[in-house]
Structures are given as structure tokens and as C-alpha cells.
Design a protein around this motif. Structure first.
Motif, PDB file in Angstrom:
ATOM      1  N   HIS A 234      45.387  59.780  50.323  1.00  0.00           N
ATOM      2  CA  HIS A 234      46.077  58.973  51.021  1.00  0.00           C
ATOM      3  C   HIS A 234      47.272  60.081  51.253  1.00  0.00           C
TER       4      HIS A 234
ATOM      5  N   SER B  94      52.035  55.600  62.805  1.00  0.00           N
ATOM      6  CA  SER B  94      51.798  56.760  61.979  1.00  0.00           C
ATOM      7  C   SER B  94      52.418  58.061  62.425  1.00  0.00           C
TER       8      SER B  94
ATOM      9  N   ASN C   5      50.695  60.435  52.790  1.00  0.00           N
ATOM     10  CA  ASN C   5      52.042  59.541  52.663  1.00  0.00           C
ATOM     11  C   ASN C   5      53.798  60.404  52.117  1.00  0.00           C
ATOM     12  N   SER C   6      54.247  61.380  53.155  1.00  0.00           N
ATOM     13  CA  SER C   6      54.529  62.348  52.965  1.00  0.00           C
ATOM     14  C   SER C   6      55.360  62.970  53.770  1.00  0.00           C
TER      15      SER C   6
ATOM     16  N   CYS D 185      53.325  61.894  57.675  1.00  0.00           N
ATOM     17  CA  CYS D 185      52.495  63.104  57.299  1.00  0.00           C
ATOM     18  C   CYS D 185      53.448  64.392  57.782  1.00  0.00           C
TER      19      CYS D 185
ATOM     20  N   ASN E  86      46.178  60.425  45.430  1.00  0.00           N
ATOM     21  CA  ASN E  86      47.904  59.529  46.529  1.00  0.00           C
ATOM     22  C   ASN E  86      48.022  61.607  46.656  1.00  0.00           C
TER      23      ASN E  86
ATOM     24  N   VAL F 224      46.267  58.552  56.711  1.00  0.00           N
ATOM     25  CA  VAL F 224      48.056  58.973  56.687  1.00  0.00           C
ATOM     26  C   VAL F 224      48.714  58.242  57.024  1.00  0.00           C
ATOM     27  N   SER F 225      49.299  57.293  56.165  1.00  0.00           N
ATOM     28  CA  SER F 225      49.956  55.453  56.036  1.00  0.00           C
ATOM     29  C   SER F 225      50.578  56.026  57.156  1.00  0.00           C
ATOM     30  N   ASP F 226      52.609  55.981  56.486  1.00  0.00           N
ATOM     31  CA  ASP F 226      54.042  56.186  56.582  1.00  0.00           C
ATOM     32  C   ASP F 226      53.851  57.691  58.300  1.00  0.00           C
TER      33      ASP F 226
ATOM     34  N   VAL G  63      51.760  61.930  47.444  1.00  0.00           N
ATOM     35  CA  VAL G  63      53.236  60.482  48.107  1.00  0.00           C
ATOM     36  C   VAL G  63      54.226  61.244  47.467  1.00  0.00           C
TER      37      VAL G  63
ATOM     38  N   CYS H  22      53.283  68.642  53.793  1.00  0.00           N
ATOM     39  CA  CYS H  22      51.596  67.463  53.751  1.00  0.00           C
ATOM     40  C   CYS H  22      50.984  67.123  55.098  1.00  0.00           C
TER      41      CYS H  22
END
Length: 325
Positions: A116, A174, A118-119, A154, A81, A150-152, A83, A158
Motif C-alpha cells: 500500500h 492518484s 502513499n509516500s 507515490c 504499508n 497507490v492511494s494518494d 506510508v 516511493c
């Protein structure tokens, strides 16, 4: 001589005494039994609490463990992660991420690594450390795929990090990019003048109070700092170009600090394709079992850090009070 028969009164008294003695004995035995029972329960709860404290201490001292988060099978995809804010005093710091990467590489059942992401970014120094480590791992283990999902978001630092991986996957919604550097501050000179506040500043060194928010800005100092962030920006751009290579379809706004959706990022070559952790592990790496290798800060270190910060503030306040005296 007259025969003495048993006196009824004495007999009744003896019966009464025997009955009372029996009641007292029963009460005494009951009290003793209750005390023993209470003592046993007390010992049990003390042992239970001791075991609980040992477990908490074990977690606090040795929090590094691998956790399977999906699928089944011996071979697995390692998940690390990235994050939150990237900074030395945050969970997303270079040391913990690099240690996580090395642990994943050492595991003989790791068939691939997913970062993963998400930052919103953070320290360029911390980001560069992780970027260089990924490049080093790829050089030493060319057959071990390292991808980013990438989730939400980057952005900034990041994206600096994930530009080093083999492929970047994202969701259509994203937010990705922000290839730029920022340094912000405030100026309170006019506010101080309106309030009648006088700034008294002593320095040894012409630029020791560089960009002091309570003093008028100096054009030469502002230009100096602009040159510094331009250098960091160039380092960022070079890292992205080196990591993404010919996949990157550069535009005039590519390195302006803009962000794009995952869908637009694919068109620009900022991202390779759409995908999730599960799909990348199964279809790209070929090992759908996900094992979390992310290292968490030890509870004892977190507590020590807070105590250290509190102690530092206390010492600082005490020193100030001594100076004021």
C-alpha cells in the motif's frame, strides 16, 4: 434484715451503658468492615493497574502482530504499508519494510502481497534497499505475486520501490512519478553583508565546507554536487527501466521529475491499471482476506530514541558551554 430491691437508678445506668457499648461496637465493626472493603478495592485496582501496565509493556516490547482487515478465509493477501517519508528514522524505513515482506513470505497462507503506497518519497538509499529485496523475493518465489496499490501519492523514492513489483495499481486521481533527484540549500551571503555579519570559517581540507550556505558559492563545488545527483538519478532511471521493462512508454519528460495522475500514468506505462486493495486482492491475487503485516516501531524504541535525542542535545549543549568557558 431488709430485702434489697434493685435500685432503679443503677438499672437505668446499666441500660444506658449497655446501649452505648452496643453503639460503639456497631461503629467499630462498621469501621472494620469499611476498612476491609477499602482494602479489597485497593487490591483490586492495584491488580487492574498491574495488568494494564503488563499489557502496555507487552505491546511496547512485542508490537509485531498480524491483523485481519477484511474478508474471511484461511488464505489471505498480505498488506504492507509504505506510508509517509522514506527515511531511516521514520516508520517507512528499509528495515521495517523488508522485515514485513519477509514475514509475509514466510506465512504459508500468504497467496500474494500488496504494498500500500502513499509516500512522497525520501532516501534513495532506503528505497534501493527495499527495491533490491523485492527483486530478491520475486527471484526466490516466482509464483508469489507482489503488487503495489497507490492511494494518494507515490513519488520519487516511493516509485523507485514499487517499480520492482509485478503490477502497479492506482486511482484515477492518484499522483505518481517524480523520477528525479533533488538537493536544496540556501545562500545567506548578501543577507549577512547587509546585517554586517562576518563569516569566520576554519577548515582542514579544501572542500570541507562544501556548499556552506554562509559562504559564496564555488562553481567547481556546485558542478561536483551536480555530478553526484546525476549519478543517483541514473541509478533511479535504471531501476525503473529494469522494473517496468517494455511497459514503460518513455517520453522526453519521463525522467524529468514530473508527476502524473493515475489515469495518465496508465497511458505512459508508469502504472498498469486502476484498482484498490480490495479489488486487487479479490480479482488479481484471488485471496480477498487482507492481513496487515506492517511492522510498527516498538513503543520502547520510540521512547528510547526520544530520550537518546534529548540526552544527545543535552550533552551537546553542555559541551558548548564548557567550550565557551
Amino acid at each position: 434484715m431488709e430485702n434489697q430491691s434493685e435500685n432503679p437508678i443503677n438499672s437505668n445506668m446499666n441500660d444506658k451503658t449497655g446501649w452505648e457499648r452496643e453503639i460503639v461496637e456497631k461503629l467499630a465493626f462498621a469501621a472494620i468492615t469499611e476498612q476491609r472493603r477499602a482494602r479489597r478495592w485497593g487490591i483490586f485496582f492495584k491488580l487492574l493497574m498491574f495488568g494494564y501496565l503488563l499489557a502496555v509493556l507487552g505491546i511496547a516490547m512485542y508490537p509485531k502482530f498480524k491483523q485481519e482487515i477484511g474478508g474471511s478465509g484461511k488464505n489471505h493477501t498480505a498488506v504492507i504499508n509504505l506510508v509517509g517519508m522514506i527515511a531511516e528514522d521514520q516508520n517507512a524505513n528499509a528495515e521495517s519494510i523488508i522485515d514485513s515482506l519477509r514475514d509475509a513470505v514466510k506465512d504459508k497462507n500468504t497467496k500474494g502481497i500488496i504494498i500500500h503506497a502513499n509516500s512522497p518519497g525520501g532516501s534513495p538509499v532506503q528505497s534501493a534497499y527495499v527495491y533490491d529485496e523485492i527483486k530478491k523475493i520475486k527471484k526466490e518465489h516466482p509464483d508469489l505475486p507482489i503488487h503495489a496499490v497507490v492511494s494518494d501519492i507515490c513519488a520519487s523514492g516511493c516509485y523507485y520501490i514499487v517499480s520492482a513489483v509485478d503490477k502497479i495499481f492506482a486511482s484515477p486521481a492518484s499522483l505518481i512519478g517524480s523520477i528525479g533527484v533533488i538537493m536544496d540549500s540556501f545562500g545567506f551571503v548578501d543577507t549577512m553583508q547587509k546585517l554586517g555579519v562576518e563569516r569566520r570559517l576554519l577548515t582542514a581540507g579544501e572542500h570541507k565546507a562544501l556548499l556552506d550556505p554562509f559562504s559564496p558559492g564555488k562553481p567547481d563545488e556546485q558542478q561536483y554536487m551536480q555530478n553526484l545527483i546525476n549519478q543517483v538519478h541514473k541509478q533511479f532511471i535504471d531501476a525503473v527501466r529494469k522494473g517496468r521493462g517494455s511497459r514503460l512508454k518513455e517520453t522526453p519528460d519521463m525522467f524529468s521529475g514530473l508527476v502524473w495522475t493515475g489515469e495518465e500514468s496508465v497511458k505512459l506505462g508508469v502504472v498498469d491499471a486502476m484498482g484498490s486493495q480490495d479489488s486487487v486482492a479479490k480479482d488479481v491475487i484471488g485471496a480477498e482476506t487482507l492481513v496487515d503485516f506492517t511492522q510498527q516501531e516498538r513503543l520502547v524504541d520510540r521512547i528510547a530514541g526520544k530520550l537518546g535525542a534529548s540526552l544527545g542535545l543535552g550533552i551537546s549543549d553542555l559541551a558548548k558551554s564548557w567550550i565557551l568557558r
